[in-house]
Design a protein around this motif. Structure first.
Motif, PDB file in Angstrom:
ATOM      1  N   MET A   1       0.609   5.178 -11.020  1.00 32.14           N
ATOM      2  CA  MET A   1      -0.145   3.947 -10.773  1.00 32.14           C
ATOM      3  C   MET A   1       0.279   3.355  -9.429  1.00 32.14           C
ATOM      4  O   MET A   1       1.469   3.175  -9.189  1.00 32.14           O
ATOM      5  N   PRO A   2      -0.695   3.053  -8.547  1.00 34.45           N
ATOM      6  CA  PRO A   2      -0.317   2.481  -7.247  1.00 34.45           C
ATOM      7  C   PRO A   2       0.209   1.064  -7.375  1.00 34.45           C
ATOM      8  O   PRO A   2      -0.063   0.366  -8.353  1.00 34.45           O
ATOM      9  N   LEU A   3       0.949   0.673  -6.390  1.00 33.74           N
ATOM     10  CA  LEU A   3       1.466  -0.692  -6.294  1.00 33.74           C
ATOM     11  C   LEU A   3       0.305  -1.689  -6.322  1.00 33.74           C
ATOM     12  O   LEU A   3      -0.745  -1.448  -5.714  1.00 33.74           O
ATOM     13  N   VAL A   4       0.489  -2.799  -7.022  1.00 35.51           N
ATOM     14  CA  VAL A   4      -0.519  -3.863  -7.061  1.00 35.51           C
ATOM     15  C   VAL A   4      -0.020  -5.024  -6.194  1.00 35.51           C
ATOM     16  O   VAL A   4       1.105  -5.501  -6.379  1.00 35.51           O
ATOM     17  N   PHE A   5      -0.856  -5.444  -5.278  1.00 36.75           N
ATOM     18  CA  PHE A   5      -0.511  -6.492  -4.311  1.00 36.75           C
ATOM     19  C   PHE A   5      -1.327  -7.735  -4.625  1.00 36.75           C
ATOM     20  O   PHE A   5      -2.555  -7.724  -4.567  1.00 36.75           O
ATOM     21  N   TYR A   6      -0.647  -8.813  -4.982  1.00 31.25           N
ATOM     22  CA  TYR A   6      -1.286 -10.091  -5.284  1.00 31.25           C
ATOM     23  C   TYR A   6      -1.130 -10.993  -4.071  1.00 31.25           C
ATOM     24  O   TYR A   6      -0.010 -11.245  -3.611  1.00 31.25           O
ATOM     25  N   TYR A   7      -2.243 -11.507  -3.581  1.00 30.63           N
ATOM     26  CA  TYR A   7      -2.166 -12.252  -2.326  1.00 30.63           C
ATOM     27  C   TYR A   7      -3.343 -13.208  -2.170  1.00 30.63           C
ATOM     28  O   TYR A   7      -4.316 -13.168  -2.942  1.00 30.63           O
ATOM     29  N   TYR A   8      -3.223 -14.071  -1.168  1.00 28.42           N
ATOM     30  CA  TYR A   8      -4.319 -14.932  -0.737  1.00 28.42           C
ATOM     31  C   TYR A   8      -4.531 -14.625   0.742  1.00 28.42           C
ATOM     32  O   TYR A   8      -3.577 -14.677   1.526  1.00 28.42           O
ATOM     33  N   GLY A  24       2.119   1.173   6.919  1.00 30.31           N
ATOM     34  CA  GLY A  24       2.854   2.236   6.243  1.00 30.31           C
ATOM     35  C   GLY A  24       1.979   3.140   5.406  1.00 30.31           C
ATOM     36  O   GLY A  24       2.472   4.079   4.783  1.00 30.31           O
ATOM     37  N   LYS A  25       0.668   2.832   5.391  1.00 31.36           N
ATOM     38  CA  LYS A  25      -0.284   3.625   4.601  1.00 31.36           C
ATOM     39  C   LYS A  25       0.181   3.764   3.148  1.00 31.36           C
ATOM     40  O   LYS A  25       0.142   4.854   2.544  1.00 31.36           O
ATOM     41  N   VAL A  26       0.626   2.646   2.594  1.00 31.20           N
ATOM     42  CA  VAL A  26       1.096   2.612   1.215  1.00 31.20           C
ATOM     43  C   VAL A  26      -0.102   2.468   0.281  1.00 31.20           C
ATOM     44  O   VAL A  26      -0.896   1.522   0.407  1.00 31.20           O
ATOM     45  N   GLU A  27      -0.244   3.402  -0.631  1.00 28.28           N
ATOM     46  CA  GLU A  27      -1.335   3.310  -1.603  1.00 28.28           C
ATOM     47  C   GLU A  27      -1.124   2.062  -2.462  1.00 28.28           C
ATOM     48  O   GLU A  27      -0.047   1.845  -3.013  1.00 28.28           O
ATOM     49  N   HIS A  28      -2.157   1.258  -2.579  1.00 32.12           N
ATOM     50  CA  HIS A  28      -2.022   0.021  -3.346  1.00 32.12           C
ATOM     51  C   HIS A  28      -3.387  -0.480  -3.802  1.00 32.12           C
ATOM     52  O   HIS A  28      -4.422  -0.071  -3.272  1.00 32.12           O
ATOM     53  N   THR A  29      -3.338  -1.366  -4.757  1.00 32.46           N
ATOM     54  CA  THR A  29      -4.518  -2.101  -5.207  1.00 32.46           C
ATOM     55  C   THR A  29      -4.298  -3.570  -4.880  1.00 32.46           C
ATOM     56  O   THR A  29      -3.223  -4.109  -5.147  1.00 32.46           O
ATOM     57  N   PRO A  50       6.805 -16.125 -11.516  1.00 27.18           N
ATOM     58  CA  PRO A  50       7.109 -17.403 -12.163  1.00 27.18           C
ATOM     59  C   PRO A  50       7.079 -18.578 -11.203  1.00 27.18           C
ATOM     60  O   PRO A  50       6.918 -19.723 -11.630  1.00 27.18           O
ATOM     61  N   ALA A  51       7.233 -18.317  -9.895  1.00 27.17           N
ATOM     62  CA  ALA A  51       7.205 -19.390  -8.906  1.00 27.17           C
ATOM     63  C   ALA A  51       5.778 -19.834  -8.601  1.00 27.17           C
ATOM     64  O   ALA A  51       5.575 -20.818  -7.894  1.00 27.17           O
ATOM     65  N   GLN A  52       4.793 -19.091  -9.100  1.00 30.06           N
ATOM     66  CA  GLN A  52       3.377 -19.444  -8.970  1.00 30.06           C
ATOM     67  C   GLN A  52       2.956 -19.628  -7.504  1.00 30.06           C
ATOM     68  O   GLN A  52       2.355 -20.620  -7.124  1.00 30.06           O
ATOM     69  N   ALA A  53       3.305 -18.634  -6.710  1.00 28.70           N
ATOM     70  CA  ALA A  53       2.948 -18.638  -5.294  1.00 28.70           C
ATOM     71  C   ALA A  53       2.544 -17.213  -4.915  1.00 28.70           C
ATOM     72  O   ALA A  53       2.609 -16.285  -5.726  1.00 28.70           O
ATOM     73  N   VAL A  54       2.101 -17.053  -3.698  1.00 28.18           N
ATOM     74  CA  VAL A  54       1.765 -15.719  -3.181  1.00 28.18           C
ATOM     75  C   VAL A  54       2.600 -15.458  -1.936  1.00 28.18           C
ATOM     76  O   VAL A  54       3.030 -16.390  -1.267  1.00 28.18           O
ATOM     77  N   PRO A  55       2.869 -14.163  -1.671  1.00 28.30           N
ATOM     78  CA  PRO A  55       2.415 -12.970  -2.379  1.00 28.30           C
ATOM     79  C   PRO A  55       3.360 -12.575  -3.502  1.00 28.30           C
ATOM     80  O   PRO A  55       4.429 -13.151  -3.677  1.00 28.30           O
ATOM     81  N   ALA A  56       2.937 -11.532  -4.235  1.00 29.57           N
ATOM     82  CA  ALA A  56       3.773 -10.891  -5.242  1.00 29.57           C
ATOM     83  C   ALA A  56       3.297  -9.455  -5.372  1.00 29.57           C
ATOM     84  O   ALA A  56       2.195  -9.117  -4.929  1.00 29.57           O
ATOM     85  N   ILE A  57       4.133  -8.618  -5.959  1.00 23.57           N
ATOM     86  CA  ILE A  57       3.724  -7.238  -6.203  1.00 23.57           C
ATOM     87  C   ILE A  57       4.138  -6.823  -7.606  1.00 23.57           C
ATOM     88  O   ILE A  57       5.041  -7.413  -8.212  1.00 23.57           O
ATOM     89  N   ALA A  58       3.439  -5.816  -8.104  1.00 19.42           N
ATOM     90  CA  ALA A  58       3.842  -5.134  -9.329  1.00 19.42           C
ATOM     91  C   ALA A  58       3.824  -3.651  -9.010  1.00 19.42           C
ATOM     92  O   ALA A  58       2.796  -3.118  -8.587  1.00 19.42           O
ATOM     93  N   GLY A  60       4.539  -0.473 -10.987  1.00 17.06           N
ATOM     94  CA  GLY A  60       4.834  -0.046 -12.338  1.00 17.06           C
ATOM     95  C   GLY A  60       5.229  -1.258 -13.166  1.00 17.06           C
ATOM     96  O   GLY A  60       4.540  -2.282 -13.165  1.00 17.06           O
ATOM     97  N   ASP A  61       6.365  -1.183 -13.826  1.00 20.98           N
ATOM     98  CA  ASP A  61       6.854  -2.310 -14.630  1.00 20.98           C
ATOM     99  C   ASP A  61       7.667  -3.309 -13.812  1.00 20.98           C
ATOM    100  O   ASP A  61       8.066  -4.357 -14.328  1.00 20.98           O
ATOM    101  N   PHE A  62       7.890  -2.982 -12.546  1.00 26.50           N
ATOM    102  CA  PHE A  62       8.719  -3.824 -11.680  1.00 26.50           C
ATOM    103  C   PHE A  62       7.852  -4.846 -10.954  1.00 26.50           C
ATOM    104  O   PHE A  62       6.835  -4.506 -10.350  1.00 26.50           O
ATOM    105  N   THR A  63       8.237  -6.109 -11.017  1.00 24.96           N
ATOM    106  CA  THR A  63       7.528  -7.167 -10.303  1.00 24.96           C
ATOM    107  C   THR A  63       8.481  -7.864  -9.342  1.00 24.96           C
ATOM    108  O   THR A  63       9.692  -7.926  -9.581  1.00 24.96           O
ATOM    109  N   LEU A  64       7.911  -8.390  -8.265  1.00 32.96           N
ATOM    110  CA  LEU A  64       8.739  -9.018  -7.240  1.00 32.96           C
ATOM    111  C   LEU A  64       7.932 -10.061  -6.498  1.00 32.96           C
ATOM    112  O   LEU A  64       6.733  -9.867  -6.228  1.00 32.96           O
TER     113      LEU A  64
END
Length: 230
Positions: A1-8, A24-29, A50-58, A60-64
């Protein structure tokens, strides 16, 4: 599963991370979190950040969350060594900028929100002290040129041969000067730096939504800024 990028798309830290993903040509959604609609406050997104801000990534099971942490993680996880020095001393210099960034370069965003975006987007009254507070911004620019760009001797922050995550973070704040119609001819070192960073098409792509905000024909922009907007 590619990295998921949450952003505004307009968020400066979001654009920094997006630039790295493209470079970096990183595969992501990509998933837009609409700050205007307060989507960052949803229960679903709070599980990601939990800080309710952007950006964030997921990944796999790892979020940051927190953009600088995300930039470091992507560099390490996806082996993007050219964006972060392997030499401990040079890495330390890059880290010194990233720490300095939070309470200095980021002041540009605060100034813009107070004197530009607030009145433009939220119909807030323009407060007094605009010119006086800009003196602080100019001091930040002067220090950035003198220390991090070596008084114009360095193409990128701390004389790196290529853009690093420090440059990706810095440029997003500096581009805020576009909104002010800043006269870059008064800061030739900064002007040369902007030209060097924006020579990368991936960084221009990451900033396309921000540039689009400045296509209003009633907006007064100088020729240096217009070349990137139109």
């Amino acid at each position: 599963m590619p990295l998921v990028f949450y952003y505004y798309p307009i968020s400066q830290p979001s654009r920094a991370v997006y630039s790295l993903l493209l470079l970096g040509k990183v595969e992501h959604t990509s998933k837009i979190i609409d700050i205007g609609k307060k989507e960052q406050n949803s229960e679903e997104y709070k599980k990601i950040n939990p800080a309710q801000a952007v950006p964030a990534i997921a990944d796999g099971d790892f979020t940051l969350f927190e953009s600088h942490a995300i930039l470091r993680y992507i560099v390490g996880e996806y082996n993007l060594k050219s964006f972060y020095p392997q030499d401990p001393q040079q890495a330390g210099l890059i880290e010194s900028y990233l720490d300095w960034h939070h309470t200095n370069t980021r002041k540009i965003s605060g100034y813009l929100m107070k004197f530009y975006y607030g009145p433009m987007l939220f119909k807030l009254a323009v407060p007094e002290g605009k010119d006086e507070e800009f003196k602080d911004i100019q001091q930040v620019i002067t220090f950035f040129e003198y220390v991090f760009l070596g008084q114009g001797k360095y193409k990128f922050i701390h004389n790196s041969n290529t853009v690093t995550i420090a440059d990706l973070s810095a440029i997003e704040e500096i581009l805020g000067l576009f909104t002010m119609n800043y006269d870059f001819d008064k800061s030739p070192i900064l002007k040369k730096y902007v030209e060097a960073v924006l020579a990368h098409p991936e960084i221009r792509q990451a900033n396309a939504p921000f540039f689009d905000l400045h296509k209003d024909p009633n907006l007064v922009l100088n020729d240096f800024i217009k070349q990137y907007i139109h």
